[in-house]
Enzyme design. Sequence first.
Site, PDB file in Angstrom:
ATOM      1  N   CYS A 116      -7.809  -2.907  -5.300  1.00 24.98           N
ATOM      2  CA  CYS A 116      -8.291  -1.587  -4.731  1.00 24.98           C
ATOM      3  C   CYS A 116      -9.791  -1.423  -5.473  1.00 24.98           C
ATOM      4  O   CYS A 116     -10.129  -0.300  -4.879  1.00 24.98           O
ATOM      5  CB  CYS A 116      -7.380  -0.643  -4.492  1.00 24.98           C
ATOM      6  SG  CYS A 116      -5.851  -0.873  -3.486  1.00 24.98           S
ATOM      7  N   HIS A 256     -11.023   6.487  -3.574  1.00 27.15           N
ATOM      8  CA  HIS A 256     -10.563   5.248  -3.019  1.00 27.15           C
ATOM      9  C   HIS A 256      -9.301   6.189  -2.155  1.00 27.15           C
ATOM     10  O   HIS A 256      -8.502   6.995  -2.623  1.00 27.15           O
ATOM     11  CB  HIS A 256      -9.712   4.473  -3.737  1.00 27.15           C
ATOM     12  CG  HIS A 256      -8.816   3.294  -3.297  1.00 27.15           C
ATOM     13  ND1 HIS A 256      -8.914   2.786  -2.280  1.00 27.15           N
ATOM     14  CD2 HIS A 256      -7.471   3.216  -3.656  1.00 27.15           C
ATOM     15  CE1 HIS A 256      -8.071   1.934  -1.845  1.00 27.15           C
ATOM     16  NE2 HIS A 256      -6.973   2.273  -2.803  1.00 27.15           N
ATOM     17  N   ASN A 286      -4.706   2.871   3.732  1.00 26.69           N
ATOM     18  CA  ASN A 286      -5.358   2.295   2.653  1.00 26.69           C
ATOM     19  C   ASN A 286      -5.996   1.117   3.072  1.00 26.69           C
ATOM     20  O   ASN A 286      -5.214  -0.009   3.314  1.00 26.69           O
ATOM     21  CB  ASN A 286      -4.273   2.219   1.421  1.00 26.69           C
ATOM     22  CG  ASN A 286      -4.846   1.632   0.184  1.00 26.69           C
ATOM     23  OD1 ASN A 286      -6.177   0.967   0.277  1.00 26.69           O
ATOM     24  ND2 ASN A 286      -4.213   1.808  -0.941  1.00 26.69           N
TER      25      ASN A 286
HETATM   26  O1  UT7 Z   1      -4.381   1.509  -3.299  1.00 24.23           O
HETATM   27  C1  UT7 Z   1      -3.653   0.990  -4.627  1.00 24.23           C
HETATM   28  C2  UT7 Z   1      -2.837   1.888  -5.120  1.00 24.23           C
HETATM   29  N1  UT7 Z   1      -1.881   2.234  -4.462  1.00 24.23           N
HETATM   30  C3  UT7 Z   1      -1.420   3.588  -4.558  1.00 24.23           C
HETATM   31  O2  UT7 Z   1      -2.228   4.574  -5.009  1.00 24.23           O
HETATM   32  C4  UT7 Z   1      -0.189   4.160  -3.810  1.00 24.23           C
HETATM   33  C5  UT7 Z   1       0.486   4.954  -4.809  1.00 24.23           C
HETATM   34  N2  UT7 Z   1       1.938   5.585  -4.353  1.00 24.23           N
HETATM   35  C6  UT7 Z   1       2.012   6.442  -3.354  1.00 24.23           C
HETATM   36  O3  UT7 Z   1       1.374   6.741  -2.579  1.00 24.23           O
HETATM   37  C7  UT7 Z   1       3.412   6.791  -3.220  1.00 24.23           C
HETATM   38  O4  UT7 Z   1       4.242   6.681  -4.332  1.00 24.23           O
HETATM   39  C8  UT7 Z   1       4.030   6.284  -1.870  1.00 24.23           C
HETATM   40  C9  UT7 Z   1       3.377   6.930  -0.557  1.00 24.23           C
HETATM   41  C10 UT7 Z   1       3.913   4.697  -1.818  1.00 24.23           C
HETATM   42  C11 UT7 Z   1       5.486   6.713  -1.856  1.00 24.23           C
HETATM   43  O5  UT7 Z   1       5.733   8.113  -1.966  1.00 24.23           O
HETATM   44  P1  UT7 Z   1       6.563   9.095  -2.974  1.00 24.23           P
HETATM   45  O6  UT7 Z   1       6.263  10.477  -3.058  1.00 24.23           O
HETATM   46  O7  UT7 Z   1       6.076   8.543  -4.505  1.00 24.23           O
HETATM   47  O8  UT7 Z   1       7.923   8.684  -2.521  1.00 24.23           O
HETATM   48  P2  UT7 Z   1       9.113   7.836  -3.599  1.00 24.23           P
HETATM   49  O9  UT7 Z   1       8.762   6.262  -3.755  1.00 24.23           O
HETATM   50  O10 UT7 Z   1       9.396   8.696  -4.893  1.00 24.23           O
HETATM   51  O11 UT7 Z   1      10.372   8.253  -2.728  1.00 24.23           O
HETATM   52  C12 UT7 Z   1      10.688   9.418  -2.375  1.00 24.23           C
HETATM   53  C13 UT7 Z   1      11.931   9.423  -1.157  1.00 24.23           C
HETATM   54  C14 UT7 Z   1      12.967   8.475  -1.580  1.00 24.23           C
HETATM   55  O12 UT7 Z   1      14.080   8.903  -1.171  1.00 24.23           O
HETATM   56  P3  UT7 Z   1      15.211   9.552  -2.248  1.00 24.23           P
HETATM   57  O13 UT7 Z   1      15.475   8.400  -2.985  1.00 24.23           O
HETATM   58  O14 UT7 Z   1      14.555  10.802  -2.689  1.00 24.23           O
HETATM   59  O15 UT7 Z   1      16.358   9.997  -1.201  1.00 24.23           O
HETATM   60  C15 UT7 Z   1      12.413   7.248  -0.890  1.00 24.23           C
HETATM   61  O16 UT7 Z   1      13.500   6.199  -0.532  1.00 24.23           O
HETATM   62  O17 UT7 Z   1      11.255   8.925  -0.005  1.00 24.23           O
HETATM   63  C16 UT7 Z   1      11.832   7.800   0.420  1.00 24.23           C
HETATM   64  N3  UT7 Z   1      10.915   7.164   1.348  1.00 24.23           N
HETATM   65  C17 UT7 Z   1      10.663   7.082   2.337  1.00 24.23           C
HETATM   66  N4  UT7 Z   1      11.245   7.897   3.335  1.00 24.23           N
HETATM   67  C18 UT7 Z   1      10.600   7.961   4.561  1.00 24.23           C
HETATM   68  C19 UT7 Z   1      10.153   6.052   0.541  1.00 24.23           C
HETATM   69  N5  UT7 Z   1       9.285   5.540   1.493  1.00 24.23           N
HETATM   70  C20 UT7 Z   1       9.694   6.081   2.838  1.00 24.23           C
HETATM   71  C21 UT7 Z   1       9.093   6.021   4.019  1.00 24.23           C
HETATM   72  N6  UT7 Z   1       9.552   6.915   4.933  1.00 24.23           N
HETATM   73  N7  UT7 Z   1       8.090   5.177   4.434  1.00 24.23           N
END
Ligand code: UT7
Length: 334
Positions: A116, A256, A286
Amino acid sequence: MSKISAAITAVGAYVPEYILTNQMLEEMVDTNDEWITSRTGIKERRILRDVGKGTSYLAIKAAQDLINKKGINPETIELVIVATATPDMKAASTAAFTASEIGAVNAFSFDMDAACSSFLYGMSVAASYIESGRYKNVLLIGADKMSSIINYKDRATCIIFGDGAGAVLFEPNEEGLGLKDEYLRSDGTGREFLQATYGGSSFPITEEAMANGGQYAFQEGRTVFKNAVSSMADAAVKILERNNLTKDNVAWLAAHQANKRIIDATAQRIELDESKVMVNIHKYGNTTSATLPLLLNDYESQLKKGDNIIFAAFGGGFNWGSIYLKWAYNSINE
Ligand code: UT7
């Protein structure tokens, strides 16, 4: 004689027509519009669906847009860099094909991959060629067909990424406009948290790997998120401090577009008002190497000669950094 700096003198862009909305994703994986919007800021992304068309297709379209808008003869371009994490193929450069297709027949060309941060690093490389006095017309294209490495059954990645391309032209400037400073870093210990593993030399594609989805990108989102927030903001703060810049004399933040919450956190660390933060993640998601030039293209009409722009990016590797650039022209649409 005044020092030569490297200024961006034109911008172009292209995104595919097909729109993949959050509502459509709800039908494909266990997710919902409310979650995607509140956790990422993304509402829709563009996908290049045509079979046989790869990243070069996007890159060529973006370059042609720039060439037409600026009215330049492509034969005057001396170097074409395609910043991408999704080249058309493993070997045979995407940039070489792109350069030939746009008629840049006098240019040499190469691909650059820093995930990225590819476009951010590409700005540094393109500017160095100009500052050295060796070349006068360098075309830098950021392009990615992320849909080619996304598993649309994996909700951790498929909701985030989209396809697109943006292009900028770097030319010499003697008024002190253009790239002023950069702070670029990498940390390879981060590579386990965000990668597209198979297809590289350490992990050749095998039937077993394909059966397990090894061809797709994987990320441990939370770890990447934490590192992105701290590293991007730290880099931006460093750039501001050492150039005596403050929230008052910075005109824009071009960060970004990986997650709206990461963009907001970076803006807050440098105390920048929301109105100065470029955002288009809601439309494109993204697009990896294309996010920064797509921002420039969307905001081009609002940019003024002399505007101080802070660029910041973070990506797989990990690779990250910040660049300070003084905008070099007023839009002709004014
Ligand atoms: O460009 C290169 C660099 N990439 C980035 O910078 C991406 C960085 N990361 C992110 O943007 C975020 O971490 C994500 C958008 C990928 C995920 O968001 P998050 O707030 O970090 O969610 P998480 O992985 O901590 O998950 C929180 C909850 C989980 O459920 P529980 O365990 O709390 O019950 C996940 O299972 O959200 C759940 N979850 C979803 N729910 C609905 C994870 N993905 C999804 C989804 N839809 N797509």
